[in-house]
Scaffold this motif. Structure first.
Motif, PDB file in Angstrom:
ATOM      1  N   GLN A  70      36.558  -5.170  10.973  1.00  0.00           N
ATOM      2  CA  GLN A  70      36.376  -3.910  10.251  1.00  0.00           C
ATOM      3  C   GLN A  70      37.415  -3.800   9.139  1.00  0.00           C
ATOM      4  O   GLN A  70      38.557  -4.216   9.311  1.00  0.00           O
ATOM      5  N   PRO A  71      37.052  -3.214   8.009  1.00  0.00           N
ATOM      6  CA  PRO A  71      38.069  -3.012   6.951  1.00  0.00           C
ATOM      7  C   PRO A  71      39.077  -1.945   7.367  1.00  0.00           C
ATOM      8  O   PRO A  71      38.736  -1.008   8.096  1.00  0.00           O
ATOM      9  N   TYR A  72      40.289  -2.121   6.913  1.00  0.00           N
ATOM     10  CA  TYR A  72      41.347  -1.134   7.182  1.00  0.00           C
ATOM     11  C   TYR A  72      41.627  -0.422   5.861  1.00  0.00           C
ATOM     12  O   TYR A  72      42.279  -0.976   4.983  1.00  0.00           O
ATOM     13  N   PRO A  73      41.127   0.800   5.686  1.00  0.00           N
ATOM     14  CA  PRO A  73      41.334   1.508   4.409  1.00  0.00           C
ATOM     15  C   PRO A  73      42.730   2.114   4.335  1.00  0.00           C
ATOM     16  O   PRO A  73      43.290   2.553   5.345  1.00  0.00           O
ATOM     17  N   TRP A  74      43.299   2.162   3.130  1.00  0.00           N
ATOM     18  CA  TRP A  74      44.621   2.788   2.961  1.00  0.00           C
ATOM     19  C   TRP A  74      44.510   4.296   3.139  1.00  0.00           C
ATOM     20  O   TRP A  74      45.353   4.916   3.732  1.00  0.00           O
ATOM     21  N   ASN A  75      43.467   4.907   2.626  1.00  0.00           N
ATOM     22  CA  ASN A  75      43.164   6.325   2.808  1.00  0.00           C
ATOM     23  C   ASN A  75      44.390   7.239   2.640  1.00  0.00           C
ATOM     24  O   ASN A  75      44.916   7.767   3.619  1.00  0.00           O
ATOM     25  N   PRO A  76      44.848   7.447   1.398  1.00  0.00           N
ATOM     26  CA  PRO A  76      46.047   8.256   1.165  1.00  0.00           C
ATOM     27  C   PRO A  76      45.919   9.718   1.598  1.00  0.00           C
ATOM     28  O   PRO A  76      46.929  10.367   1.830  1.00  0.00           O
ATOM     29  N   ASN A  77      44.726  10.235   1.742  1.00  0.00           N
ATOM     30  CA  ASN A  77      44.559  11.634   2.142  1.00  0.00           C
ATOM     31  C   ASN A  77      45.017  11.895   3.571  1.00  0.00           C
ATOM     32  O   ASN A  77      45.353  13.026   3.923  1.00  0.00           O
ATOM     33  N   GLY A 165      49.382   2.607  -0.077  1.00  0.00           N
ATOM     34  CA  GLY A 165      49.275   1.151  -0.007  1.00  0.00           C
ATOM     35  C   GLY A 165      50.366   0.424  -0.772  1.00  0.00           C
ATOM     36  O   GLY A 165      50.213  -0.754  -1.093  1.00  0.00           O
ATOM     37  N   PHE A 166      51.481   1.088  -1.052  1.00  0.00           N
ATOM     38  CA  PHE A 166      52.613   0.450  -1.726  1.00  0.00           C
ATOM     39  C   PHE A 166      53.679   0.098  -0.693  1.00  0.00           C
ATOM     40  O   PHE A 166      54.056   0.944   0.123  1.00  0.00           O
ATOM     41  N   VAL A 167      54.167  -1.126  -0.749  1.00  0.00           N
ATOM     42  CA  VAL A 167      55.268  -1.546   0.122  1.00  0.00           C
ATOM     43  C   VAL A 167      56.537  -1.037  -0.535  1.00  0.00           C
ATOM     44  O   VAL A 167      56.933  -1.500  -1.601  1.00  0.00           O
ATOM     45  N   ILE A 168      57.196  -0.063   0.093  1.00  0.00           N
ATOM     46  CA  ILE A 168      58.341   0.572  -0.554  1.00  0.00           C
ATOM     47  C   ILE A 168      59.692   0.143   0.013  1.00  0.00           C
ATOM     48  O   ILE A 168      60.704   0.265  -0.658  1.00  0.00           O
ATOM     49  N   MET A 169      59.700  -0.348   1.266  1.00  0.00           N
ATOM     50  CA  MET A 169      60.966  -0.754   1.872  1.00  0.00           C
ATOM     51  C   MET A 169      60.798  -2.050   2.659  1.00  0.00           C
ATOM     52  O   MET A 169      59.726  -2.307   3.207  1.00  0.00           O
ATOM     53  N   ARG A 170      61.891  -2.818   2.694  1.00  0.00           N
ATOM     54  CA  ARG A 170      61.933  -4.060   3.473  1.00  0.00           C
ATOM     55  C   ARG A 170      63.161  -4.017   4.375  1.00  0.00           C
ATOM     56  O   ARG A 170      64.249  -3.632   3.944  1.00  0.00           O
ATOM     57  N   TYR A 171      62.972  -4.400   5.618  1.00  0.00           N
ATOM     58  CA  TYR A 171      64.060  -4.486   6.583  1.00  0.00           C
ATOM     59  C   TYR A 171      64.267  -5.948   6.925  1.00  0.00           C
ATOM     60  O   TYR A 171      63.338  -6.624   7.376  1.00  0.00           O
ATOM     61  N   THR A 186      62.714  10.569   7.460  1.00  0.00           N
ATOM     62  CA  THR A 186      62.910  11.204   6.150  1.00  0.00           C
ATOM     63  C   THR A 186      61.629  11.153   5.330  1.00  0.00           C
ATOM     64  O   THR A 186      61.240  12.140   4.695  1.00  0.00           O
ATOM     65  N   LEU A 187      60.960  10.011   5.342  1.00  0.00           N
ATOM     66  CA  LEU A 187      59.712   9.865   4.575  1.00  0.00           C
ATOM     67  C   LEU A 187      58.596  10.747   5.138  1.00  0.00           C
ATOM     68  O   LEU A 187      57.766  11.262   4.378  1.00  0.00           O
ATOM     69  N   LEU A 188      58.566  10.939   6.439  1.00  0.00           N
ATOM     70  CA  LEU A 188      57.523  11.774   7.038  1.00  0.00           C
ATOM     71  C   LEU A 188      57.648  13.236   6.634  1.00  0.00           C
ATOM     72  O   LEU A 188      56.676  13.989   6.683  1.00  0.00           O
ATOM     73  N   LYS A 189      58.835  13.643   6.231  1.00  0.00           N
ATOM     74  CA  LYS A 189      59.030  15.021   5.788  1.00  0.00           C
ATOM     75  C   LYS A 189      58.422  15.268   4.417  1.00  0.00           C
ATOM     76  O   LYS A 189      58.181  16.405   4.026  1.00  0.00           O
ATOM     77  N   LEU A 190      58.157  14.192   3.666  1.00  0.00           N
ATOM     78  CA  LEU A 190      57.531  14.336   2.353  1.00  0.00           C
ATOM     79  C   LEU A 190      56.057  14.622   2.538  1.00  0.00           C
ATOM     80  O   LEU A 190      55.347  13.883   3.203  1.00  0.00           O
ATOM     81  N   LYS A 191      55.598  15.682   1.998  1.00  0.00           N
ATOM     82  CA  LYS A 191      54.182  16.029   2.147  1.00  0.00           C
ATOM     83  C   LYS A 191      53.525  16.103   0.804  1.00  0.00           C
ATOM     84  O   LYS A 191      54.016  16.492  -0.162  1.00  0.00           O
TER      85      LYS A 191
END
Length: 191
Positions: A70-77, A165-171, A186-191
């Protein structure tokens, strides 16, 4: 003849020095703030644990496919953040430890756990295949190649992907899981 009495001169001089001191404190604080800002200094409570990618890697053109086809959609909404693991084929016990740590991090999000998914590029270890947030993806060489510094000799890096769908951080391999949790909280607080 001057109408100013000699007793008023020290008072006027004191008022001027007070005004100059106030200007000095105000503009000195602004100058110090400017120097700290442009030198790149940040308080430790505002620093990321992971490496912020500049520019972020864009995976929107490389939609992943789930292991079942199955495709995995990014679905930003949906505002879902993703933790992506792209291990090498030789990853064994390290991957089991990593996956168990990521499972604990996911559980610690509590009510926000629904907004975080763990994507595993390839077959995840059997020990964690029942984890609710884990989405096994088909091994896609083009997707793996788009990840910055994915073939690290030190081990398996972990990535944070934003809802678009942007890779923003690397560990880097061997990172502290508490740092990943803090950054993602911290990122989850951004709405």
């Amino acid at each position: 003849m001057n109408a100013t009495s000699p007793a008023r001169l020290p008072s006027r001089s004191r008022g001027r020095w007070t005004l100059i001191a106030l200007f000095g404190v105000f503009f000195g604080a602004m100058a110090l703030a400017g120097v700290l800002r442009f030198s790149g200094w940040q308080p430790t409570s505002h620093r990321n644990t992971g490496q912020l990618l500049q520019p972020p890697a864009d995976l929107r053109a490389l939609p992943p496919t789930l292991a079942d086809g199955q495709p995995y959609p990014w679905n930003p909404n949906d505002r879902t953040w993703r933790i992506l693991v792209a291990p090498s084929a030789s990853c064994t016990s390290e991957c089991v430890t990593l996956s168990q740590g990521l499972g604990k991090v996911w559980q610690l999000f509590g009510h926000n756990a629904d907004n975080v998914e763990i994507l595993w590029l390839g077959t995840p270890p059997a020990e964690v295949q029942g984890m609710p947030a884990l989405r096994a993806l088909r091994a896609q060489p083009d997707l793996r190649a788009a990840l910055p510094a994915v073939d690290d000799a030190a081990g398996t890096p972990v990535y944070v992907i934003d809802p678009n769908g942007f890779v923003i951080m690397r560990y880097a391999p061997g990172f502290d899981m508490a740092g990943l949790r803090k950054d993602l909280a911290t990122l989850l607080k951004l709405k």
